[in-house]
Scaffold this motif. Structure first.
Motif, mmCIF file in Angstrom:
data_model
loop_
_atom_site.group_PDB
_atom_site.id
_atom_site.type_symbol
_atom_site.label_atom_id
_atom_site.label_comp_id
_atom_site.label_asym_id
_atom_site.label_seq_id
_atom_site.Cartn_x
_atom_site.Cartn_y
_atom_site.Cartn_z
ATOM 1 N N VAL A 1 0.841 -1.201 0.000
ATOM 2 C CA VAL A 1 0.000 0.000 0.000
ATOM 3 C C VAL A 1 0.879 1.256 0.000
ATOM 4 O O VAL A 1 0.588 2.238 -0.689
ATOM 5 C CB VAL A 1 -0.970 -0.026 1.208
ATOM 6 C CG1 VAL A 1 -1.714 1.277 1.331
ATOM 7 C CG2 VAL A 1 -1.980 -1.154 1.044
ATOM 8 N N ALA A 2 1.987 1.215 0.744
ATOM 9 C CA ALA A 2 2.899 2.364 0.778
ATOM 10 C C ALA A 2 3.534 2.595 -0.586
ATOM 11 O O ALA A 2 3.662 3.734 -1.050
ATOM 12 C CB ALA A 2 3.983 2.131 1.827
ATOM 13 N N MET A 3 3.887 1.498 -1.238
ATOM 14 C CA MET A 3 4.531 1.604 -2.563
ATOM 15 C C MET A 3 3.549 2.187 -3.584
ATOM 16 O O MET A 3 3.884 3.099 -4.352
ATOM 17 C CB MET A 3 4.994 0.214 -2.982
ATOM 18 C CG MET A 3 5.657 0.130 -4.345
ATOM 19 S SD MET A 3 5.895 -1.625 -4.785
ATOM 20 C CE MET A 3 4.224 -2.062 -5.328
ATOM 21 N N LEU A 4 2.313 1.683 -3.576
ATOM 22 C CA LEU A 4 1.315 2.164 -4.538
ATOM 23 C C LEU A 4 0.932 3.617 -4.256
ATOM 24 O O LEU A 4 0.674 4.389 -5.184
ATOM 25 C CB LEU A 4 0.075 1.266 -4.495
ATOM 26 C CG LEU A 4 0.317 -0.182 -4.934
ATOM 27 C CD1 LEU A 4 -0.906 -1.044 -4.671
ATOM 28 C CD2 LEU A 4 0.697 -0.250 -6.421
ATOM 29 N N ALA A 5 0.913 3.985 -2.985
ATOM 30 C CA ALA A 5 0.654 5.392 -2.640
ATOM 31 C C ALA A 5 1.798 6.251 -3.188
ATOM 32 O O ALA A 5 1.566 7.309 -3.787
ATOM 33 C CB ALA A 5 0.543 5.556 -1.129
ATOM 34 N N GLY A 6 3.033 5.755 -2.989
ATOM 35 C CA GLY A 6 4.203 6.483 -3.484
ATOM 36 C C GLY A 6 4.159 6.694 -4.992
ATOM 37 O O GLY A 6 4.548 7.752 -5.506
#
Length: 365
Positions: free
Chosen positions: A74-79
């Motif tokens: 989720v952090a990667m996709l938000a990034g």
């Protein structure tokens, strides 16, 4: 045999790294994540919330892997779309009035019924499911484990700020949620039939359309063979999430074991347990709670240590001893709320708090 399996759900804030405000993002993160993890990442009522849920995990070790993997994704996709995620019970300063509701009939229906109580419900929780196959056993454990909910909640407090104010609470999240009906510590139910009849009556009289509209701090889940613990703020660190999951799992296993030996823990009334819940919300681990057996106030920290002693004889079978050790670390370094307040007190700057939350959310991944 799937007793004491675990399922962990976390709700994250979606944050604009420049303004540090919550960011309504039309569920782009959810859409991308579903291509990777299918139904493990879901939209919530507000667009600035992303909810993730693990598969069924055999133990806390499996749960840790899943929780870590979901946070990372989720952090990667938000990034990828220039955003960040953060794990806390409330956002330090964003106002709910500026946040968009997810375009879905179910959410519009809730907002239509609950009005401002729903629109202002911009909070982030942790839900832990513990597998119990027999519903009779589940209602028995749910009745008894209510006493311990404030103890674990105190450890999880992670929402001292609301709309740019220091609320004076270690967890303001539940104060926001209290505006909803059917929240908080549930009553005692003498049997699973009594619980089922309660649900049927509410459905029959159009109070709810299904049992998922029961939002108590703990519930025998209407569709899964689990007890669902819903009292905790979303923890900043994976270590904290796993420690709370381990505690809930161990409590279920211990109360189950006592039941098999024809022993019961004393069942206390909702009115009494609520006194401790209030203290947990206000003071976290720095206050006192009532030991109802002794009828006296005791430091919350000592009650937490007593709780660890109480479950000690079941944790090796569950394989969760190392994960439970982290509770000592929380007692030493403070809860998420304590750490947020410490960061704020350095410069009285909420942006610093948001940056702290977003960095801690990915710590150790």
């Amino acid at each position: 045999m799937n007793e004491f399996t675990l399922g962990v759900e976390e709700e994250f804030m979606v944050i604009d790294p420049v303004t540090r405000e919550l960011k309504s993002h039309e569920q782009k993160i959810v859409d991308s994540a579903q291509k990777i993890h299918e139904d493990q990442v879901k939209a919530e009522m507000h667009q600035a919330v992303v909810e993730v849920g693990t598969h069924i995990c055999k133990n806390t070790g499996e749960a840790r892997k899943e929780v870590s993997k979901l946070r990372t994704t989720v952090a990667m996709l938000a990034g990828d779309i220039g955003l960040r995620i953060g794990a806390a019970g409330t956002h330090p300063f964003s106002h709910w009035q500026h946040q968009l509701i997810t375009d879905h009939p179910r959410y519009f229906e809730i907002v239509d019924e609950m009005q401002e109580a729903a629109r202002s419900n911009l909070i982030f929780g942790l839900h832990v499911h513990v597998g119990i196959q027999s519903r009779d056993m589940a209602i028995h454990i749910a009745n008894q484990v209510r006493y311990f909910l404030p103890h674990v909640y105190a450890l999880s407090t992670n929402s001292p700020f609301w709309e740019g104010r220091n609320t004076g609470f270690k967890s303001f999240r539940t104060k926001v949620f209290d505006k909803f009906p059917r929240t908080g510590i549930p009553d005692y139910f003498s049997s699973i039939e009594e619980y089922d009849n309660y649900i049927k009556l509410l459905v029959k009289t159009n109070c709810i359309d299904n049992a998922k509209k029961i939002w108590w701090d703990i519930r025998v889940h209407p569709f899964f063979e689990t007890i669902e613990f819903r009292i905790c703020d979303c923890p900043m660190l994976v270590d904290e999430t796993i420690a709370f999951a381990a505690l809930f799992q161990a409590l279920c296993a211990k109360l189950y074991k006592l039941r098999l030996q024809n022993m019961n823990f004393i069942t206390y009334s909702r009115a009494l347990i609520n006194e401790n819940k209030w203290r947990a919300a206000r003071y976290g681990i720095d206050g006192k709670m009532i030991d109802f057996g002794k009828e006296m106030e005791v430091n919350t920290r000592s009650l937490v240590l007593e709780l660890l002693d109480f479950v000690d004889d079941v944790v090796d079978n569950l394989g969760s001893r190392d994960d439970l050790q982290y509770v000592h670390k929380i007692l030493e370094t403070g809860t998420g709320a304590d750490r947020q307040l410490a960061v704020y007190q350095q410069n009285n700057n909420f942006a610093d708090v948001v940056d702290y939350i977003t960095s801690q959310t990915l710590k150790g991944l």
